[in-house]
Write an enzyme that holds these catalytic residues in place. Structure first.
Site, PDB file in Angstrom:
ATOM      1  N   GLU A 197       0.661  -1.047  -0.153  1.00 31.02           N
ATOM      2  CA  GLU A 197       0.144   0.095  -0.044  1.00 31.02           C
ATOM      3  C   GLU A 197       0.940   1.159   0.057  1.00 31.02           C
ATOM      4  OE1 GLU A 197      -1.595   1.581   3.683  1.00 31.02           O
ATOM      5  OE2 GLU A 197      -1.511  -0.377   4.446  1.00 31.02           O
ATOM      6  N   LYS A 240      -5.718  -2.944  13.731  1.00 28.86           N
ATOM      7  CA  LYS A 240      -5.313  -1.969  14.747  1.00 28.86           C
ATOM      8  C   LYS A 240      -5.821  -2.241  16.138  1.00 28.86           C
ATOM      9  CE  LYS A 240      -4.285   1.332  10.848  1.00 28.86           C
ATOM     10  NZ  LYS A 240      -4.848   0.501   9.770  1.00 28.86           N
TER      11      LYS A 240
END
Length: 307
Positions: A26, A160
């Protein structure tokens, strides 16, 4: 005429045509995740890690309305230095392409473009997921829905840790997204080696992960992603007690200041970086590096299995 087909670089196109391993990366970590010039150094480092593992790196972005899978040196430098680049999720891809915009791709956009180009392995840090207080806010990352309908293997360090991790795992189960631990029976905790939550399946080698990918294809369950959850090494994780204390303070500050919606994640992540003296960022980077290396080995094993 709008060109909506992802454009592989010459190197990536040749590798895909020859059946050689390719790993998608990414680009938001380059444009939005790190200060300059650290961001650009990491971009080149991650590509080198993938090459050292025997695969071709394919950093993904949209430049001047063209969805790119694989960037050259000048394009990477542009991502690392240009002001005003957009942060593109999968829903932003069509507007960006149609309107000739430039931007870095998040997990959802990267996975989508990589898969459309024929790349089967993607390395990132941590996934998005179900946010805390979902019952009242109903805030869920686009990553989950995208992974439920995309044929790609994502190597990550879990989701996360600022999110509702148990709810995210339940959501992935509901969406039939396969999750396996890499040399662990515990789901990783992003900054932390473990989250305290189990995974049902464990693979011990890149070759086992590649066999799992092939089994998905044979069984027709490859319409959704495979998540290979790779924990950050214990010696590189954020101190768990520090993590829990700072995160609790960050959540309290966010509630007190009325931070909601899309502003919550950057607020919490910035709070963690500041109040851990940068240790959370270092744990994040350790995870990204480890995931890029493992992804390269899995991609190489997958390509070898087809030979």
């Amino acid at each position: 005429m709008v060109n909506t087909v992802p454009q592989p670089s010459a190197e990536v196109r040749e590798a895909l045509e020859q059946g050689r391993p390719v790993v998608a990366l990414e680009s938001t970590i380059i444009s939005h995740g790190l200060p300059r010039p650290d961001n650009l150094r990491l971009a080149f480092e991650l590509e080198e890690i993938v090459r050292d593992g025997g695969a071709v790196p394919a950093t993904v972005a949209v430049l001047d309305g063209v969805a790119r899978v694989g960037l050259d040196k000048e394009e990477l430098e542009r991502l690392g230095t240009q002001d005003g680049l957009r942060k593109l999720g999968v829903r932003d891809l069509a507007p960006a392409v149609a309107l000739g915009a430039s931007g870095a791709t998040t997990v959802s956009a990267t996975a989508h473009l990589a898969a459309r180009a024929g790349v089967r392995v993607f390395a990132t840090g941590g996934l998005g997921g179900v946010h805390r207080d979902w019952v009242s806010e109903q805030d869920e990352s686009a990553d989950l829905g995208l992974l439920a309908r995309t044929h790609i293997t994502v190597v990550c360090a879990g989701v996360k840790s600022i999110l509702d991790v148990p709810a995210t795992l339940q959501r992935l189960e509901t969406l039939s997204v396969a999750v396996v631990g890499y040399r662990t029976a515990e789901f990783p905790g992003f900054y932390l080696t473990g989250s305290g939550l189990p995974v049902d399946w464990t693979v011990e080698t890149p070759e086992q992960a590649a066999r799992l990918m092939r089994a998905q294809e044979a069984l027709g369950t490859d319409r959704s992603a495979l998540i290979v959850a790779n924990p950050v090494p214990p010696e590189q994780q954020l101190d768990p007690a520090l993590h829990h204390r700072v995160l609790a303070d960050a959540l309290a500050d966010a509630r007190r200041e009325g931070v909601t919606g899309q502003a919550v994640t950057p607020f919490l992540l910035a709070h963690l970086v500041e109040h851990t003296g940068g240790a959370s960022l270092q744990a994040n980077l350790a995870a990204v590096r480890g995931n890029a290396a493992l992804a390269a080995h899995i991609a190489a094993a997958y390509a070898a299995d087809a030979a």
